[in-house]
Structure formats: C-alpha cells, structure tokens
Design an enzyme around this catalytic site. Structure first.
Site, PDB file in Angstrom:
ATOM      1  N   GLU A   1       0.822  -1.204   0.000  1.00 39.39           N
ATOM      2  CA  GLU A   1       0.000   0.000   0.000  1.00 39.39           C
ATOM      3  C   GLU A   1       0.865   1.267   0.000  1.00 39.39           C
ATOM      4  O   GLU A   1       0.437   2.324  -0.440  1.00 39.39           O
ATOM      5  CB  GLU A   1      -0.916  -0.007   1.235  1.00 39.39           C
ATOM      6  CG  GLU A   1      -2.273   0.620   0.974  1.00 39.39           C
ATOM      7  CD  GLU A   1      -3.261   0.392   2.105  1.00 39.39           C
ATOM      8  OE1 GLU A   1      -4.381  -0.043   1.822  1.00 39.39           O
ATOM      9  OE2 GLU A   1      -2.918   0.638   3.279  1.00 39.39           O
TER      10      GLU A   1
ATOM     11  N   HIS B   1       6.775 -27.097  -1.333  1.00 41.57           N
ATOM     12  CA  HIS B   1       6.090 -28.199  -2.018  1.00 41.57           C
ATOM     13  C   HIS B   1       4.982 -27.695  -2.930  1.00 41.57           C
ATOM     14  O   HIS B   1       4.149 -28.472  -3.379  1.00 41.57           O
ATOM     15  CB  HIS B   1       5.543 -29.178  -0.972  1.00 41.57           C
ATOM     16  CG  HIS B   1       6.641 -29.820  -0.189  1.00 41.57           C
ATOM     17  ND1 HIS B   1       7.094 -31.091  -0.431  1.00 41.57           N
ATOM     18  CD2 HIS B   1       7.425 -29.325   0.808  1.00 41.57           C
ATOM     19  CE1 HIS B   1       8.093 -31.369   0.400  1.00 41.57           C
ATOM     20  NE2 HIS B   1       8.322 -30.308   1.152  1.00 41.57           N
TER      21      HIS B   1
ATOM     22  N   LYS C   1     -14.030   1.342  -3.765  1.00 41.58           N
ATOM     23  CA  LYS C   1     -15.068   1.784  -2.820  1.00 41.58           C
ATOM     24  C   LYS C   1     -16.124   2.600  -3.550  1.00 41.58           C
ATOM     25  O   LYS C   1     -17.322   2.386  -3.360  1.00 41.58           O
ATOM     26  CB  LYS C   1     -14.453   2.638  -1.710  1.00 41.58           C
ATOM     27  CG  LYS C   1     -13.608   1.875  -0.730  1.00 41.58           C
ATOM     28  CD  LYS C   1     -13.214   2.797   0.412  1.00 41.58           C
ATOM     29  CE  LYS C   1     -12.148   2.175   1.278  1.00 41.58           C
ATOM     30  NZ  LYS C   1     -11.533   3.132   2.186  1.00 41.58           N
TER      31      LYS C   1
END
Ligand code: PA5
Length: 448
Positions: free
Chosen positions: A285, A306, A420
């Site tokens: 961010e 793995h 948003k």
C-alpha cells in the site's frame, strides 16, 4: 548479548552492480533528509517515526487497564477492523501466543476484515453463548466492512447483556475528534482510544490500534515498545553500511531496478504467516502507486516449497526473496532412533527438528540463489514481544525510506478508493447516482 536483528546481503549482492551499489548512498542521503526533516511527500503522516519514544504514556496506561478489564469480563474479544486496523494485532497474536491452546484466558477473534456472510454468521454462532467484548477499530470511522460487522456485534451485545452493560463491553479505537464512530462513541459513552492524526493505518500497530487487542491477548506490550525503542535508536544512521533498515531499503530498490518485479517475504516459521500479511500491506500500500513498485508476496517454507517452490526455483526470473530467519526456537523436538529404520531417518538420531528446519533454509538459500533468485536474509534472534516491536519498526522505517527512494508518497493510498466508489454506486448509496448509471451501462456493454 546477541543482537535482536541483523541483515545479510551476500546472497543478493552478486545481482547488483558494484557501481549501482556505490551510487545509491547518495540517494539514501536525499531520502533520509526527506524522512527526518519532514520535507518528503506525505510528511503529515510521520507520527510513527518517533512513536517508540514519544507515545502517549497516559493512553498507554489506559490501554493496559482496559486490557485487564476485558480479560476480567470476557472469554472472547471480537476485534473489528480491516487493513491497518487489524493486521498488526493479528500478526502479533499469531506470533506470540500458542497456536494450539487447550485453555486460553481470552480468545481474540477478528471480524470486519471481509464481507463474507458465512464467516460472520459462524462467528456470531461461535461467540453468542460466551461472555464477549468488542474492540471496534477504524481511523476514518466510516469503513464499510468494519461498520457492518460492528452493527451486528453491537446488536448481539445489547440483546445478550442489555443496552447499559453492552456499553461497558464496547471499546472504540478511532480518530480523536471526527468520524461516525467517534460521534457514536461519544453519544453512547463507550471507552475510546485514539488513532493519532499523523499515523496512517498501516503504521499504527504500536498505537492503541494494535496495542489494545495485543495486550488483551496477554502479550507484554511494555516489552514490545522497548523493542521498538531499541530499533528506533539503532536505525538512525544515514550510512547503509551502519544501518540494516536502510541497507534493506536500498537493496530492494536496487533489485527492483534490476528488473525484479516481485519481493517474496519468506519464513520457516508458520507463526509469521500473519506478520507477512502485515508486511505485505505495509509495502504494497505504501509503494504500489504511479504504476511503480515491487509486487509483494509471501510464502511459508518448507510448506510452500512443495507448491510455490517449483516456480521460485524454475519459473520466470522476476523475483527476489526476503527471508526472516528465526535463530532460536523456544522449544525443540529431538528425533529419536527407531529399532527398524524403515523410513530411513535414523541418520537424524539426536538431531532436533529446528536443526532440520535450518538445514532446509540453508539448502534452499543456496538452491534459490544458484537459480538466480537473490535472497536478503534478516536474522531475528528470537520470537518475543521485544523482537516483534523491533521488527515492526525496522520494516516501518525501511518502508518510509524505500518509498522515497522510489519517488512515491509512501503514506497515502488513494488507489484503495476506486473500488469503494464503484461499490457504493452499485449499492445505491445516495450521492453516487451518476456513477451508478455509468457503471451499469459499462456492465451491460461488457456482458453483451
Ligand atoms: O493503511 C491504511 O490507511 C488502510 O489500509 C486502513 O488501515 C484501512 O483501510 C482501514 O481504514 P480505517 O481504519 O479508516 O477503517
């Protein structure tokens, strides 16, 4: 005494030219003066810089008192928040409390970090018959995810305990004077704690945002602040040869300029999984802007050797690793000899599991750097509240400097607003009518 943290760059230095390495000190000097003189972008959010020394001692006492009160009144604490308002506490609690505990004085659970109805419904079901309290954390006080979760748990508390007792079980951490949560807390008389104006969410773990839930979980926050203070005193030098935090910031920028697009946070301790999430928010961010910045990812080894291990060893050469390697394990398990060596493991007789884990680290380090994946190694002496505080400050100050080296504002996050706005418009929030029309037209076009 062993130092809390040290950085080793020998597995990354061969990937950086000697000239570039030499030249970066000048840029570090410039970024340093931006950071410490407050002349860089976003300098109104530098409150975290002196926090380990200058935190509000009265507020700190109140946090300790409230944490004791929560432990007396509840068996579960629901911490409601998202992003910087939850990841630091989650990281500390995962790292510093037992993963499997038969009896826990207080269990800390998280809500408001997603909008999954199954998650929330299951959590309600899980806590509703237990004594619980709520710590709702939102700097802005208006973030949708925690606001929805708070509505639900507030109602549950009121139904369970009555309106007056519910008030004693709600702890609010928010801005000191503005926002919907502040107004509600004032109106209802909830206990409140402050997110300082000059500290952004992802830099706020050492404020009430992180400290209240961490202390409620039974972790020593006095020691945590001491660890942060040790780091605060240590990472002040301009010279990257004398400052591991700035050396780390410099190296990751040099690797980025050398076409490494991804930085992978790696550890061999699963308890650091949420610390990696906190770290990803901090760097992702802070730096992912203006179409720049390293993409930050994480892996836990040997588990992910793995799965992702294949790509890291043999896929595109676009990444480097930052390994946080814990030196001393608090407990260990000795591998015993078996009469019949059917699994062929008797050669490990008397060795500890931690020893095996460290050999996996050494083997991987060599394999990955041979495979052209540079590795920066951060040795952490041990896992304690003190070292957590130190590590947090190490990455915060490295991130601040690194953002300035990159030329971005490391303290804003305007990109987060885009989703948003669209979500509000699509939900029909008043004031978003025009955008809603535009978005619906776009969706109709895309869906044919
Ligand atoms: O770092 C940040 O500022 C953000 O990630 C915020 O922490 C996050 O969006 C939550 O915001 P708020 O605390 O205002 O609810």
């Amino acid at each position: 005494m062993k130092q809390t943290l040290s950085l080793h760059i020998s597995h990354a230095l061969p990937f950086v030219s000697a000239e570039a390495y030499k030249a970066i000190q000048k840029e570090v000097n410039h970024a340093y003066s931006e950071l410490f003189n407050g002349t860089g972008k976003g300098s109104e959010f530098l409150g975290w810089l002196d926090l380990p020394k200058q935190y509000d001692k009265e507020e700190f006492k109140r946090i300790l008192q409230a944490s004791r009160q929560i432990r007396r009144q509840a068996k579960r604490l629901i911490v409601i928040g998202i992003g910087g308002s939850y990841l630091g506490a989650k990281a500390a609690i995962e790292l510093l409390t037992p993963t499997f505990a038969k009896k826990r004085k207080l269990e800390v659970l998280f809500a408001g970090q997603n909008m999954s109805s199954s998650y929330l419904a299951e959590l309600v079901e899980y806590v509703k018959d237990q004594d619980f309290a709520v710590n709702v954390i939102s700097k802005s006080g208006t973030t949708t995810e925690p606001a929805i979760a708070f509505r639900i748990f507030k109602k549950l508390l009121e139904e369970k305990y009555g309106i007056e007792e519910a008030k004693n079980r709600i702890y609010v951490t928010t801005d000191k004077s503005k926002g919907a949560l502040r107004s509600l807390a004032l109106e209802q008389g909830y206990a409140t704690f402050v997110v300082p104006d000059n500290i952004g969410g992802r830099y706020s773990v050492l404020t009430a945002v992180g400290l209240l839930p961490i202390a409620a979980a039974g972790i020593d926050i006095v020691d945590m602040m001491r660890g942060a203070k040790e780091a605060y005193k240590l990472y002040k030098q301009k010279d990257i040869r004398k400052n591991d935090a700035f050396l780390y910031a410099a190296m990751r920028n040099l690797l980025y300029r050398g076409n490494k697009a991804i930085e992978m946070f790696v550890s061999y301790e699963p308890k650091l999984t949420y610390f990696a999430e906190w770290w990803k928010q901090l760097f992702g961010e802070s730096e992912g802007k203006d179409h720049q910045g390293l993409f930050v990812a994480s892996a836990n080894f040997s588990t992910d050797l793995h799965s992702l291990g294949q790509y890291i060893q043999d896929g595109r050469r676009i990444m480097f690793e930052t390994v946080v390697q814990v030196q001393n394990s608090p407990v260990d398990i000795v591998i015993q000899k078996e009469a019949q060596d059917l699994d062929g493991l008797n050669y490990l007789e008397g060795k500890t599991l931690d020893y095996v884990n460290k050999k996996a680290f050494e083997g991987t380090l060599l394999a990955h750097s041979d495979g052209l994946v540079p590795n920066l190694v951060i040795e952490l002496n041990e896992i304690t509240a003190f070292s957590f505080g130190h590590l947090v400050y190490f990455f915060e100050i490295a991130c601040g400097l690194s953002g300035y080296l990159l030329g971005v504002n490391p303290f804003d996050q305007e990109g987060v607003e885009a989703y948003k706005k669209n979500m509000f418009a699509l939900l029909g929030k008043p004031g978003y009518e025009t955008l809603k029309k535009e978005l619906l037209a776009k969706l109709a076009q895309k869906n044919g």
